[in-house]
Write a protein that holds these residues in place. Structure first.
Motif: not given
Ligand code: OGA
Ligand code: NI
Length: 371
Positions: A33-40, A225-240
């Motif tokens: 979440k910190g990465l996403v908030d930083a605007g990556i 309590n799991q939180y999966y932030p919105k991912c800019p490139q979901p084709e490159l990584t897994m949530g779990t």
């Protein structure tokens, strides 16, 4: 020769960089979440998974298979309905290792408030969350990203708040203020549902209704309590990444976003969100004590760019304080024709072994306990 050693050096640099970058991410104590908030706008390379792990991640569920849905209404007052439900639970637990339950007795308002609580925790300021950041798995309340961060190659796009709720409920002030009330309320209700499920599972194994409860399968409860932030490139990584659960039984609450998949007949099948339903899945320890009658199935969560996804995985097993009890295949289930398939173990031994080997590649820790 020279090429080989250069490759080797390259590989070492890659490994070193990966470790260093993981450490920097860990030390930020701000999670994904910190990465996403930083605007990556790109997924950092520590999260980039192998193509083979991502394969078909976005193109599953051909529509032929659906996880069974079991309606728990009337199982107390209608014995013939109960018998049907026991049959449905048996069949789902032997084949899928997964089913969804409806009319389970937990009001939708409680489920919604619990998911809101997960979002409130992960969406509050980084400073608030940071004081809970810990990789010490003997503490009762801990927030972190990727419990197995240093064991896997690729990290997952997910942050977690881990709370031991039973046998000893935490002091209210030990839980994060933004979700403490609902966590205590939700846990109490999940504990009751868990007892009902263990009764049905006992009956499904041909045992007395209290058998699994008397073995203390429902004694301990851990909430993730799991939180999966919105991912800019979901084709490159897994949530779990693909995994089985190490516990006896998991009750999972997911929101409307979707992304959970179970491996069934060698295909990844979507576990589609059903409003008001809860997902139930068999864990490794129940597969072990049922002597492989019930199946602990692999599952995973794909990343998404549709917005954050919240879920709560309720793990039935005793984490702390550790239970001295030994668990092996249930005596009533073994015979000359059906000898025990596993050696006895404690929950602590099994879960430690499981965590030490949690590399996200689908290898089962149960194999190590086979006789
Ligand atoms: C888990 C898990 C799925 C989800 O925590 O073990 O499988 O939907 N979670 O978060
Ligand atoms: Ni799981």
């Amino acid at each position: 020769m020279e090429v080989f050693s250069r490759d080797e050096a390259h590989e070492k640099t890659q490994k070193y960089d990966r470790m260093r970058e993981k450490k920097a991410f860990d030390e930020s104590k701000a999670g994904v979440k910190g990465l996403v908030d930083a605007g990556i706008t790109e997924v950092p390379r520590i999260f980039v998974d192998h193509p083979e792990n991502l394969q078909s991640a976005l193109a599953s569920s051909n529509g032929h298979f659906h996880v069974p849905i079991v309606d728990l209404a009337d199982i107390v007052k209608d014995p013939s309905r109960r018998k049907e439900v026991v049959n449905e639970v048996r069949s789902a637990s032997k084949t899928w290792g997964f089913f969804q339950v409806v009319n389970h007795g937990i009001p939708t308002t409680v489920l919604e408030e619990m998911l809101d609580g997960v979002r409130r925790f992960h969406e509050q300021g980084a400073e608030e969350k940071r004081r809970f950041y810990s990789r010490d798995f003997t503490t009762s309340v801990a927030y972190h990203s990727n419990f197995n961060l240093y064991k896997t190659e690729a990290a997952n796009w997910r942050d977690t708040l881990f709370c031991v709720m039973a046998p000893n409920a935490p002091e209210a002030e030990d839980l994060p203020a933004v979700c403490r009330d609902i966590m205590l309320e939700f846990s109490k209700r999940v504990m009751n549902l868990g007892i009902t499920l263990f009764e049905l599972l006992s009956e499904a194994l041909g045992l007395k209704p209290n058998h699994l409860k008397d073995m203390e399968c429902a004694k301990g409860l851990v909430l993730l309590n799991q939180y999966y932030p919105k991912c800019p490139q979901p084709e490159l990584t897994m949530g779990t990444s693909r995994h089985t659960d190490s516990d006896f039984l998991t009750v999972l609450l997911q929101d409307h976003v979707g992304g959970l998949q179970v491996l069934y007949q060698n295909q990844w099948i979507d576990v589609s969100p059903v409003p008001g339903a809860l997902i139930v899945n068999i864990g490794d320890l129940l597969q072990l004590i049922s002597n492989d009658i019930f199946k602990s199935s692999e599952h995973r969560v794909v990343a998404n760019n549709m917005g954050p996804r919240a879920s709560v995985a309720c793990f039935f097993y005793t984490a702390t304080p550790p239970s001295p009890k030994l668990y092996g295949p249930i005596k009533e289930l073994i015979s000359e024709g059906d000898p025990p398939k596993y050696r006895e173990t404690t929950i602590m031994e099994y879960v430690s072994h499981f965590s030490a080997n949690a590399k996200g590649d689908g290898t089962s820790a149960l194999q190590q306990f086979k006789l």
